[in-house]
Design an enzyme around this catalytic site. Structure first.
Site, PDB file in Angstrom:
ATOM      1  N   HIS A  35       4.454  -8.906  13.357  1.00 38.00           N
ATOM      2  CA  HIS A  35       4.617 -10.037  14.277  1.00 38.00           C
ATOM      3  C   HIS A  35       5.222  -9.610  15.616  1.00 38.00           C
ATOM      4  O   HIS A  35       5.282 -10.410  16.549  1.00 38.00           O
ATOM      5  CB  HIS A  35       5.508 -11.115  13.665  1.00 38.00           C
ATOM      6  CG  HIS A  35       4.941 -11.746  12.438  1.00 38.00           C
ATOM      7  ND1 HIS A  35       3.665 -12.275  12.402  1.00 38.00           N
ATOM      8  CD2 HIS A  35       5.454 -11.918  11.179  1.00 38.00           C
ATOM      9  CE1 HIS A  35       3.427 -12.751  11.185  1.00 38.00           C
ATOM     10  NE2 HIS A  35       4.487 -12.539  10.437  1.00 38.00           N
ATOM     11  N   ASP A  40      -1.522  -8.802   4.752  1.00 35.89           N
ATOM     12  CA  ASP A  40      -0.364  -9.665   4.582  1.00 35.89           C
ATOM     13  C   ASP A  40      -0.868 -11.109   4.684  1.00 35.89           C
ATOM     14  O   ASP A  40      -1.872 -11.370   5.349  1.00 35.89           O
ATOM     15  CB  ASP A  40       0.642  -9.375   5.702  1.00 35.89           C
ATOM     16  CG  ASP A  40       1.961 -10.097   5.538  1.00 35.89           C
ATOM     17  OD1 ASP A  40       2.907  -9.488   5.018  1.00 35.89           O
ATOM     18  OD2 ASP A  40       2.043 -11.280   5.950  1.00 35.89           O
ATOM     19  N   HIS A  78       0.293 -13.475   6.351  1.00 30.75           N
ATOM     20  CA  HIS A  78       0.453 -13.985   7.709  1.00 30.75           C
ATOM     21  C   HIS A  78      -0.400 -13.205   8.701  1.00 30.75           C
ATOM     22  O   HIS A  78      -0.615 -11.997   8.533  1.00 30.75           O
ATOM     23  CB  HIS A  78       1.925 -13.909   8.143  1.00 30.75           C
ATOM     24  CG  HIS A  78       2.857 -14.705   7.289  1.00 30.75           C
ATOM     25  ND1 HIS A  78       3.353 -14.226   6.094  1.00 30.75           N
ATOM     26  CD2 HIS A  78       3.379 -15.952   7.445  1.00 30.75           C
ATOM     27  CE1 HIS A  78       4.149 -15.151   5.556  1.00 30.75           C
ATOM     28  NE2 HIS A  78       4.169 -16.198   6.346  1.00 30.75           N
ATOM     29  N   ASP A 114       3.126 -10.970   0.110  1.00 30.97           N
ATOM     30  CA  ASP A 114       3.374 -12.408   0.181  1.00 30.97           C
ATOM     31  C   ASP A 114       2.137 -13.229  -0.159  1.00 30.97           C
ATOM     32  O   ASP A 114       2.147 -14.457  -0.058  1.00 30.97           O
ATOM     33  CB  ASP A 114       3.916 -12.800   1.566  1.00 30.97           C
ATOM     34  CG  ASP A 114       3.124 -12.208   2.713  1.00 30.97           C
ATOM     35  OD1 ASP A 114       2.101 -11.556   2.456  1.00 30.97           O
ATOM     36  OD2 ASP A 114       3.533 -12.400   3.873  1.00 30.97           O
TER      37      ASP A 114
END
Length: 391
Positions: A208, A245, A247, A325
């Site tokens: 991120h 991931d 995200h 995740d």
């Protein structure tokens, strides 16, 4: 009879002549003025363009010099396996780390599982160096790094508000230093992968964070740094990021938005953080998996995505962001992938890299359940069993 015509020049005729002459002189002056303006503007733009070009060249030279003088790349004896970890990875600061759902001790637990299970010899683990400020400036701006001297800014990035109340010297030591060690691990992993075919950084995967800002528990852009080092030190020119991931990896997407040397395959849940619609435009191959996606559905989509990616791009290096995740029950990922599904996913990516004859770097990235460490250790053990890696 002859006539002689004598011109009669009156005062009004003289005035008309002067007016006409003034009119044409004015028009000529205006035209000359416009021409001069265009000339000056052209010269200014040319100078500006030249200045921008020179500035870009200077920045590129400075980046290369920083990379070439860095110490994060070092020679590793063959007695060590390309698995990177340091006890400094694990974050602990007055119990505040428990205020974030991320398991900030998972990195050490992964290694302990592998050692106890007899998969890994403790003495064969490689410890990385901390990324220095000069290393970080390869990607990050000076202003962004300066912003990390504010505990309040760090608190926002790691999403733990009470950290804002701590002295920054403590935040640097207890939070940012572990992150910088993991960055050093990710950068070194590319060198080891080029030499050995694969490398696993038990930490890293801060997808991120981009050059100018952090967020989502990501303070440094380790993936972007890893790739820039590979371009400049490893004679690598084509890199594929496979971000699995849950995200979206908006950080590296922003950093490589206009770099055709990097191909990004991002398979993520569009219904969760970061909702970065601008960064989504920079994804070469976008695969959206909505909340509730099951293991079988997920693996079918992954097979299809890898088949397409293999036809679209021939990487020399694959950076695999292997967040867990996506596990069923993860409070942030919201997908329903089983532990065996994680094992199958990782195996598929390693086989893809082998088929493409590409080196592979694996990063553990996100995962917000205590069970993530066990799942990652089991997956690494399976990679060893399938001889996709060798300890």
């Amino acid at each position: 009879m002859t006539f002689r015509v004598t011109p009669v020049i009156t005062e009004s005729t003289r005035n008309l002549g002067k007016s006409t002459l003034y009119f044409f002189l004015t028009i000529a002056a205006i035209k000359a003025s416009h021409s001069l303006y265009r000339c000056i503007r052209s010269l200014t733009m040319s100078s500006s363009s030249s200045s921008t070009s020179n500035s870009t060249a200077d920045a590129s030279t400075l980046r290369r010099n920083r990379i070439l003088s860095s110490k994060v790349y070092f020679d590793v004896p063959l007695s060590k396996v390309p698995l990177i970890y340091s006890t400094a990875y694990d974050i602990s600061f007055l119990g505040m780390e428990k205020l974030h759902p991320f398991d900030s001790s998972k990195w050490g637990r992964i290694c302990r599982f592998l050692i106890v299970d007899g998969v890994l010899d403790k003495n064969s683990i490689i410890e990385p160096l901390e990324a220095s400020k000069d290393d970080l400036l390869v990607v990050h701006t000076e202003s962004y790094l300066s912003s990390l001297k504010s505990s309040a800014n760090v608190a926002m990035i790691i999403e733990v508000p009470p950290v804002a109340l701590l002295p920054n010297c403590l935040v640097q030591q207890k939070v940012l230093y572990p992150f910088r060690k993991q960055v050093g691990g990710t950068v070194l992993a590319a060198k080891l992968a080029k030499e050995r075919g694969w490398a696993i950084n038990v930490g890293g995967g801060f997808h991120h964070c981009c050059s100018e800002r952090g967020g989502g528990f990501c303070a440094y852009a380790d993936i972007s740094l890893c790739i820039h080092y590979a371009f400049n030190r490893l004679d690598i020119s084509k890199v594929m990021i496979i971000d699995l991931d849950a995200h979206q990896g908006n950080g590296h997407e922003r950093d490589f938005s206009n770099d055709r040397r990097v191909y990004i395959l991002d398979m993520y849940n569009p219904e969760i953080y970061p909702f970065d619609h601008e960064a989504r435009r920079y994804i070469d191959q976008k695969v959206e998996v909505v909340s509730g996606t099951t293991t079988d559905e997920y693996l079918v989509k992954l097979d299809e995505a890898l088949a397409v990616a293999g036809k679209m791009f021939d990487p020399e290096l694959v950076v695999f962001n292997a967040g867990t995740d996506i596990l069923d029950g993860d409070p942030l990922g919201r997908l329903k992938i089983s532990p065996d599904g994680i094992t199958s996913r990782d195996e598929k990516v390693f086989r893809f890299a082998r088929e493409k004859n590409a080196s592979l770097v694996m990063l553990t990235s996100g995962g917000y359940m205590k069970s993530s460490a066990r799942v990652i250790a089991d997956s690494i053990a399976n990679l060893s069993k399938q001889t996709l890696i060798n300890f």
